[in-house]
Design an enzyme around this catalytic site. Structure first.
Site, mmCIF file in Angstrom:
data_model
loop_
_atom_site.group_PDB
_atom_site.id
_atom_site.type_symbol
_atom_site.label_atom_id
_atom_site.label_comp_id
_atom_site.label_asym_id
_atom_site.label_seq_id
_atom_site.Cartn_x
_atom_site.Cartn_y
_atom_site.Cartn_z
ATOM 1 N N ASP A 24 28.048 58.035 37.542
ATOM 2 C CA ASP A 24 26.850 57.303 38.131
ATOM 3 C C ASP A 24 26.583 58.166 39.452
ATOM 4 O OD1 ASP A 24 25.297 53.992 37.486
ATOM 5 O OD2 ASP A 24 25.330 55.310 39.829
ATOM 6 N N ILE A 25 25.461 57.611 40.508
ATOM 7 C CA ILE A 25 24.822 58.054 41.046
ATOM 8 C C ILE A 25 25.346 57.761 42.411
ATOM 9 C CG2 ILE A 25 22.854 57.453 41.835
ATOM 10 C CD1 ILE A 25 22.057 60.456 41.800
ATOM 11 N N GLU A 34 17.678 48.567 36.474
ATOM 12 C CA GLU A 34 17.166 49.842 37.217
ATOM 13 C C GLU A 34 16.907 50.773 36.229
ATOM 14 O OE1 GLU A 34 19.863 51.004 39.848
ATOM 15 O OE2 GLU A 34 18.894 53.140 40.363
ATOM 16 N N HIS A 39 22.133 52.088 28.434
ATOM 17 C CA HIS A 39 23.393 52.098 29.262
ATOM 18 C C HIS A 39 24.508 51.054 29.228
ATOM 19 C CE1 HIS A 39 20.848 51.077 32.725
ATOM 20 N NE2 HIS A 39 22.141 51.452 33.235
ATOM 21 N N HIS A 64 27.521 50.635 31.357
ATOM 22 C CA HIS A 64 28.986 50.470 32.705
ATOM 23 C C HIS A 64 30.005 50.675 32.466
ATOM 24 C CE1 HIS A 64 25.358 50.719 36.082
ATOM 25 N NE2 HIS A 64 24.866 50.123 34.581
#
Ligand code: 5GP
Length: 128
Positions: A29-30, A88, A93, A95
């Site tokens: 994750d960015i 978002e 996805h 996490h």
């Protein structure tokens, strides 16, 4: 139009990939919540986890389990926590959050509802 995650999978946007198979892709994750915060994404776009076809859903969970095991062994953490949000980026996805203590995931007092709802009424509402 393809999602930002499809662009990452296609290599059009850079990422730090940690794992891949023919149907799934996992990358850091960015904006990590914990060290090693990873997103596991099906290559096929779906908006909402629980609308996925059963076989795709099951395959994604198995992929997430593989990536969680990889994170746990390589980062030597105690637990890999997991959640699915999706507000978002509307491309499903999971996490994965490597942690050693609860505070790695959520600081005390920042997690949970401030005012407790009526649990009996809520359970009755959900049961219908
Ligand atoms: P959610 O949709 O589950 O609320 O959050 C989407 C997650 O994707 C966020 O944690 C955010 O930091 C991550 N994210 C959004 N855009 C990018 C990106 O371009 N690259 C990476 N690596 N992560 C991203």
């Amino acid at each position: 139009m393809s999602s930002i995650f499809s662009k990452i999978i296609a290599g059009e946007i850079p990422c730090h990939k940690v794992w891949e198979d023919d149907k799934h892709f996992a990358f850091l994750d960015i904006n990590p919540w914990t060290e090693g915060h990873t997103l596991v994404v099906p290559k096929k776009e779906h908006d909402y986890l629980f609308d996925m076809p059963e076989a795709d859903y099951a395959a994604l969970q198995l992929a997430a389990r593989k990536v969680a095991a990889l994170l746990k062994s390589k980062l030597n953490c105690k637990r890999v926590c997991t959640c699915v949000i999706g507000y978002e980026v509307p491309h499903v996805h999971i996490h994965l959050l490597p942690t050693n203590v609860m505070q790695d995931f959520a600081k005390p007092g920042t997690f949970g509802m401030k005012v407790k709802p009526d649990l009996a009424a809520l359970a009755a509402k959900i049961r219908g």
